[in-house]
Design a protein around this motif. Structure first.
Motif, mmCIF file in Angstrom:
data_model
loop_
_atom_site.group_PDB
_atom_site.id
_atom_site.type_symbol
_atom_site.label_atom_id
_atom_site.label_comp_id
_atom_site.label_asym_id
_atom_site.label_seq_id
_atom_site.Cartn_x
_atom_site.Cartn_y
_atom_site.Cartn_z
ATOM 1 N N PRO A 99 -0.267 13.548 45.454
ATOM 2 C CA PRO A 99 -1.525 13.678 45.123
ATOM 3 C C PRO A 99 -2.661 12.870 45.650
ATOM 4 C CG PRO A 99 -0.459 12.210 43.401
ATOM 5 C CD PRO A 99 0.515 12.947 44.708
ATOM 6 N N ASP A 100 -3.896 13.179 45.907
ATOM 7 C CA ASP A 100 -4.819 12.418 46.490
ATOM 8 C C ASP A 100 -5.391 11.292 45.812
ATOM 9 O OD1 ASP A 100 -4.583 14.269 48.509
ATOM 10 O OD2 ASP A 100 -6.092 15.767 47.754
ATOM 11 N N GLY A 101 -5.050 11.210 44.697
ATOM 12 C CA GLY A 101 -5.914 10.022 43.711
ATOM 13 C C GLY A 101 -5.038 9.688 42.675
ATOM 14 N N PHE A 102 -5.830 8.883 41.746
ATOM 15 C CA PHE A 102 -4.926 8.379 40.379
ATOM 16 C C PHE A 102 -5.098 9.616 39.454
ATOM 17 C CE2 PHE A 102 -7.012 4.306 41.932
ATOM 18 C CZ PHE A 102 -5.863 3.512 41.881
ATOM 19 N N SER A 103 -4.238 9.509 38.314
ATOM 20 C CA SER A 103 -4.223 10.417 37.260
ATOM 21 C C SER A 103 -4.449 9.980 35.990
ATOM 22 C CB SER A 103 -2.738 11.007 37.171
ATOM 23 O OG SER A 103 -2.357 11.716 38.532
ATOM 24 N N HIS A 104 -5.144 10.656 35.413
ATOM 25 C CA HIS A 104 -5.608 10.305 34.009
ATOM 26 C C HIS A 104 -5.243 11.011 32.784
ATOM 27 C CE1 HIS A 104 -8.442 8.474 36.965
ATOM 28 N NE2 HIS A 104 -8.470 7.099 36.079
ATOM 29 N N THR A 105 -5.022 10.575 31.588
ATOM 30 C CA THR A 105 -4.729 11.238 30.518
ATOM 31 C C THR A 105 -6.099 11.876 30.029
ATOM 32 O OG1 THR A 105 -5.410 9.668 28.893
ATOM 33 C CG2 THR A 105 -3.173 9.531 29.825
ATOM 34 N N PRO A 106 -5.919 12.782 29.096
ATOM 35 C CA PRO A 106 -7.352 13.620 28.769
ATOM 36 C C PRO A 106 -8.197 12.655 27.871
ATOM 37 C CG PRO A 106 -5.257 14.834 27.965
ATOM 38 C CD PRO A 106 -4.918 13.927 28.575
ATOM 39 N N GLU A 107 -7.717 11.557 27.536
ATOM 40 C CA GLU A 107 -8.491 10.445 26.976
ATOM 41 C C GLU A 107 -9.265 9.777 27.981
ATOM 42 O OE1 GLU A 107 -5.996 12.465 24.053
ATOM 43 O OE2 GLU A 107 -5.608 11.150 25.983
ATOM 44 N N GLY A 108 -8.776 9.695 29.185
ATOM 45 C CA GLY A 108 -9.449 9.081 30.463
ATOM 46 C C GLY A 108 -8.499 7.845 30.814
ATOM 47 N N ARG A 110 -4.967 5.314 50.855
ATOM 48 C CA ARG A 110 -5.177 6.845 50.269
ATOM 49 C C ARG A 110 -6.291 6.488 48.671
ATOM 50 N NH1 ARG A 110 -2.428 11.436 51.199
ATOM 51 N NH2 ARG A 110 -2.281 13.274 49.605
ATOM 52 N N LEU A 111 -5.848 5.562 48.138
ATOM 53 C CA LEU A 111 -6.415 5.486 46.752
ATOM 54 C C LEU A 111 -7.686 4.566 46.786
ATOM 55 C CD1 LEU A 111 -4.007 7.158 46.103
ATOM 56 C CD2 LEU A 111 -3.807 5.908 43.876
ATOM 57 N N GLY A 112 -7.956 3.938 48.038
ATOM 58 C CA GLY A 112 -9.056 2.791 48.017
ATOM 59 C C GLY A 112 -9.163 1.479 47.405
ATOM 60 N N ARG A 113 -7.757 0.970 46.855
ATOM 61 C CA ARG A 113 -7.573 -0.136 46.647
ATOM 62 C C ARG A 113 -6.167 -0.539 46.745
ATOM 63 N NH1 ARG A 113 -8.839 -1.028 40.267
ATOM 64 N NH2 ARG A 113 -7.621 -3.059 40.835
ATOM 65 N N MET A 114 -5.828 -1.707 47.354
ATOM 66 C CA MET A 114 -4.450 -2.023 47.728
ATOM 67 C C MET A 114 -3.232 -2.396 46.615
ATOM 68 S SD MET A 114 -4.954 -1.887 51.026
ATOM 69 C CE MET A 114 -3.316 -2.207 51.459
ATOM 70 N N ASP A 115 -4.014 -2.513 45.599
ATOM 71 C CA ASP A 115 -2.932 -2.563 44.372
ATOM 72 C C ASP A 115 -2.526 -1.450 43.737
ATOM 73 O OD1 ASP A 115 -5.151 -2.577 43.354
ATOM 74 O OD2 ASP A 115 -4.973 -4.052 41.650
ATOM 75 N N ALA A 116 -2.880 -0.171 44.186
ATOM 76 C CA ALA A 116 -2.902 1.031 43.827
ATOM 77 C C ALA A 116 -1.603 1.412 43.163
ATOM 78 C CB ALA A 116 -3.350 2.156 44.414
#
Length: 422
Positions: free
Chosen positions: A108-117, A282-288
């Motif tokens: 994936p290109d980024g973080f994933s989130h639940t429907p609640e954010g 890829r995600l913009g922060r080194m602790d991703a």
């Protein structure tokens, strides 16, 4: 009788020059001289395998692989409830789905989130080498990624058994090596994982290969294989540390720096940081990567606090046999790890296995995953393998048969009956 004149002539002759006496060999004694102490050197190198020895090793590896696979699959089929899917579905369950999805669609290109954010885990938590090999096998063989994932894992099992067998032959002889790979593939709890679409078999094959190369002083091979370990699982730090120990031993014995061992250590330390840095970029922060791991699987370093809390809660009052058996089996593996620290054991192997154990128990992940995460450690297999090698063949076969039956049943039960699997 000489006359006075003759005596006078003899006394008046000039004295001959004296020659200093030369030291001769020491007089023989009944007690042999004590030789001076010799500093410890590297482990004795065994002779290269002959064609017959290599053939015996190949036959042993093939039989152990085939026997373990058949028993695992038979018990797995026996325990799957009616309507519970087939063997293939079980072998591609849980994390195997993530690996197959990465092989088919990439990361994936980024973080994933639940429907609640809320932040949750995604495929970026899984290291890339196994899904990349799965994609390559799928492309070459023209099969789907699930089948390719299983094929890749089984090829890795064969490589793993061959590498572990070769390493143990060099360290402890053929009987210990044979007992060791039987315990590895069949007897230890959750050995079933090796035959699933998981990366444990690939990682263990690369780790054993790196240790074998380090023992042979093939430094660039050891470093390269450890780099690949770092692209397979985060616990590759254990392999890097073991290669560093082997390289330090070599340099200290040689009493001079050498480029190849140092290069091996540099390569060994490069794999996992490279992937973590790629995820961070890829995600913009080194602790991703660490954020994804904790959000999805509750994994973080806690110095073993979660594991100790698990023991305190389970052993005094838990009545479920899975938590209790997990606690007892992990404690048994800890005891065997401690028993492996003996004078004639090879330090890099001890360092590798003990580090895997420490890293596994020092993190706050699910308790029922502990036995699965420990399967690559190898170190706790040494005491029982060496003990079995020293017993009569009939006794060793009986003990190994019972251990393999239990280990195979345990893994099949965890994968089919226990609702949280592995």
């Amino acid at each position: 009788m000489p006359t006075p004149a003759q005596r006078s002539a003899v006394l008046s002759r000039p004295a001959l020059p004296t020659v200093p006496a030369q030291a001769g060999p020491p007089p023989p004694t009944d007690v042999p001289p004590v030789p001076p102490p010799v500093p410890p050197g590297p482990p004795a190198r065994r002779r290269p395998r002959t064609g017959r020895g290599a053939a015996r090793a190949a036959v042993a590896v093939g039989l152990v692989y085939a026997g373990s696979l058949a028993l695992h699959l038979w018990l797995l089929a026996l325990l799957i409830p009616p309507g519970g899917g087939g063997i293939r579905d079980r072998l591609l369950a849980w994390d195997a789905r993530h690996f197959a999805d990465i092989a088919a669609h990439g990361y994936p290109d980024g973080f994933s989130h639940t429907p609640e954010g809320e932040l949750t885990g995604n495929d970026l938590a899984f290291f890339p080498l196994y899904p990349l090999l799965t994609r390559a096998v799928a492309s070459l063989a023209g099969v789907d990624t699930g089948t390719a994932a299983l094929g890749t894992a089984h090829l890795a099992v064969l490589a793993m058994l061959g590498a572990v067998h070769a390493l143990l032959v060099r360290l402890h002889g053929e009987r210990t090596a044979l007992a060791g790979i039987v315990l590895l593939a069949g007897a230890q709890p959750m050995a079933l994982t090796f035959f699933m679409g998981y990366s444990e078999a690939l990682f263990t094959a690369l780790a054993a290969g790196a240790l074998l190369a380090a023992h042979r002083r093939a430094w660039l091979t050891a470093g390269s294989l450890t780099l690949l370990c770092g692209l397979t699982r985060p616990v590759a730090a254990a392999v890097a540390l073991a290669v560093a120990v082997a390289a330090a031993q070599h340099v200290l014995r040689a009493r001079r720096p050498a480029a190849r061992p140092v290069t091996a250590v540099v390569l060994a330390c490069a794999g996992a940081p490279a992937y973590l840095a790629w995820v961070g970029d890829r995600l913009g922060r080194m602790d991703a990567w660490f954020l994804i791991q904790e959000a999805g699987w509750g994994t973080r370093w806690d110095n073993g606090a979660a594991f100790l809390r698990f023991l305190r809660e389970v052993l005094p009052r838990e009545d479920g046999w899975v938590p209790v058996s997990t606690a007892l089996l992990v404690l048994a593996l800890l005891g065997l790890t401690a028993a492996a620290w003996r004078r004639d054991a090879w330090p890099p192997l001890l360092v590798y296995g003990t580090t895997v154990v420490v890293v596994t128990l020092g993190q706050s992940n699910y308790f029922h995953c502990k036995l699965r995460l420990l399967v690559p450690a190898l170190v706790f297999l040494l005491p029982p393998a060496r003990a079995l090698a020293a017993t009569r063949p009939r006794t060793a076969v009986a003990v190994l048969a019972g251990a393999v039956l239990f280990g195979s049943w345990y893994g099949a039960h965890m994968l089919t009956v226990w609702p949280y699997a592995i």
